[in-house]
Design a protein around this motif. Sequence first.
Motif, short mmCIF file in Angstrom:
data_model
loop_
_atom_site.label_atom_id
_atom_site.label_comp_id
_atom_site.label_asym_id
_atom_site.label_seq_id
_atom_site.Cartn_x
_atom_site.Cartn_y
_atom_site.Cartn_z
N LEU A 34 0.77 -1.35 0.06
CA LEU A 34 -0.06 -0.03 -0.06
C LEU A 34 0.86 1.27 -0.12
N GLU A 35 1.91 1.14 0.53
CA GLU A 35 2.87 2.48 0.87
C GLU A 35 3.42 2.71 -0.67
N ARG A 36 3.65 1.63 -1.33
CA ARG A 36 4.23 1.60 -2.78
C ARG A 36 3.24 2.42 -3.73
N TRP A 37 1.83 1.90 -3.43
CA TRP A 37 1.00 2.60 -4.34
C TRP A 37 0.96 4.07 -3.84
N ARG A 38 0.99 4.41 -2.57
CA ARG A 38 0.81 5.75 -2.27
C ARG A 38 1.98 6.70 -2.88
N ARG A 39 3.32 6.02 -2.89
CA ARG A 39 4.40 6.76 -3.41
C ARG A 39 4.26 6.76 -5.10
N SER A 40 3.57 5.88 -5.62
CA SER A 40 3.41 5.75 -7.15
C SER A 40 2.46 6.78 -7.76
N VAL A 41 1.99 7.45 -6.77
CA VAL A 41 0.97 8.84 -7.53
C VAL A 41 1.21 9.91 -6.79
N PRO A 42 0.85 11.27 -7.56
CA PRO A 42 1.22 12.33 -7.01
C PRO A 42 0.71 12.77 -5.66
N GLU A 43 1.44 13.51 -4.95
CA GLU A 43 1.15 13.95 -3.67
C GLU A 43 -0.13 14.10 -3.06
N ASP A 44 -0.88 14.90 -4.18
CA ASP A 44 -2.21 15.23 -3.64
C ASP A 44 -3.21 14.28 -4.53
N PHE A 45 -2.99 13.22 -4.85
CA PHE A 45 -3.85 12.12 -5.25
C PHE A 45 -4.63 11.68 -4.01
N VAL A 46 -5.64 11.36 -4.39
CA VAL A 46 -6.94 11.12 -3.27
C VAL A 46 -7.35 9.86 -3.47
N PHE A 47 -7.08 8.78 -2.38
CA PHE A 47 -7.56 7.64 -2.09
C PHE A 47 -8.77 7.58 -0.95
N SER A 48 -9.60 6.93 -1.38
CA SER A 48 -10.67 6.26 -0.51
C SER A 48 -10.59 4.85 -0.20
N VAL A 49 -11.01 4.13 0.64
CA VAL A 49 -10.88 2.76 0.95
C VAL A 49 -12.12 2.07 1.17
N LYS A 50 -12.45 1.01 0.50
CA LYS A 50 -13.35 0.20 1.05
C LYS A 50 -13.00 -0.97 2.22
N ALA A 51 -13.80 -0.83 3.03
CA ALA A 51 -13.65 -1.51 4.21
C ALA A 51 -13.43 -3.26 4.10
N PHE A 52 -12.52 -3.73 4.85
CA PHE A 52 -12.38 -5.26 4.48
C PHE A 52 -13.56 -5.71 5.16
N GLN A 53 -13.96 -6.90 4.26
CA GLN A 53 -15.16 -7.68 4.12
C GLN A 53 -15.42 -8.18 5.65
N GLY A 54 -14.15 -8.55 6.42
CA GLY A 54 -14.55 -9.09 7.73
C GLY A 54 -15.11 -8.51 8.72
N VAL A 55 -15.31 -7.00 8.42
CA VAL A 55 -16.04 -6.09 9.16
C VAL A 55 -17.47 -6.51 8.85
N THR A 56 -17.89 -6.69 7.52
CA THR A 56 -19.42 -6.43 7.47
C THR A 56 -19.89 -7.91 6.97
N HIS A 57 -19.20 -8.44 6.41
CA HIS A 57 -19.65 -10.00 5.45
C HIS A 57 -19.51 -11.27 6.26
N PRO A 58 -20.36 -11.90 6.74
CA PRO A 58 -20.32 -13.18 7.13
C PRO A 58 -19.55 -14.39 6.52
N PRO A 59 -19.18 -15.41 7.00
CA PRO A 59 -18.26 -16.38 6.35
C PRO A 59 -18.96 -17.00 5.40
N ASN A 60 -20.42 -17.04 5.39
CA ASN A 60 -20.86 -17.55 4.12
C ASN A 60 -21.10 -16.81 2.99
N SER A 61 -20.69 -15.56 3.06
CA SER A 61 -20.68 -14.65 1.83
C SER A 61 -19.75 -15.25 0.80
N PRO A 62 -20.22 -15.27 -0.56
CA PRO A 62 -19.53 -15.59 -1.73
C PRO A 62 -18.17 -14.70 -1.87
#
Length: 255
Positions: A42-70
Amino acid sequence: MRSGRVVVGCCGFPVSMKRYVARFNAVEVQSTFYRVHERRTLERWRRSVPEDFVFSVKAFQGVTHPPNSPTWRRSNVRPKPGHGLLRASREVMESWEVTLEACRALKAEFCVVQTPAAFNDTPQNVENALRFFKEVDRDGITIGFEPRGWSETWIKKVCEQTDLVHVVDPFAAEPLHLSSRRTLYLRLHGSPPGKRMYSYTYTDEDLRWLERFLRRHEFSRTYVMFNNVTMFDDAHRFLKLLQEIGWEIDQSMSK
């Protein structure tokens, strides 16, 4: 009236990062939902873009999706019984820490928490959501909540009581809460005027309608993130439209 600053991008990289960054200055990272990445990646991705490039993140599915989710089939983590549903479990809390680490590494200021369709607004699920969002460490990050199948009443109550941004597809719903930071977050799934999810190309009139939608809302910052099969071209067309009209765009370059 044009209020606030706007970033325009895509949900995920539809083309190579190099080609994408040449056109846009924002992206919603989708792979953080499916996988746990090494911080150095992830830090490599951050270094690969301009300083003012904006990332947003989708939360890891372990927060929201139960084990039976495909969705777990695409993960590099084996799900456990305690994963998902915003429960007060060790697995959910560990998954949230994974999400926070991704936000820190990418210097993302916004995180999308999207719950599965099966996570409807039952009393237990509402209780889980209220407790989770009230107690969880945010580390300065703005959290967006994208529930599916919830009534407006419960969406508004949870977002207001826990200071969340209600994430919507503007062609399907109105945002019910922008959080104390007055942030608007739009995810465009390709559904106007009906249910043609994803396999849809936005027309010029659709994009003009979207610009008028932005005019109707007062915000400090808005994210307009396209998530359809032609998102790369559609997002660029919308970006150009905003620039021509005179919106204040959070872009380092006029591309």
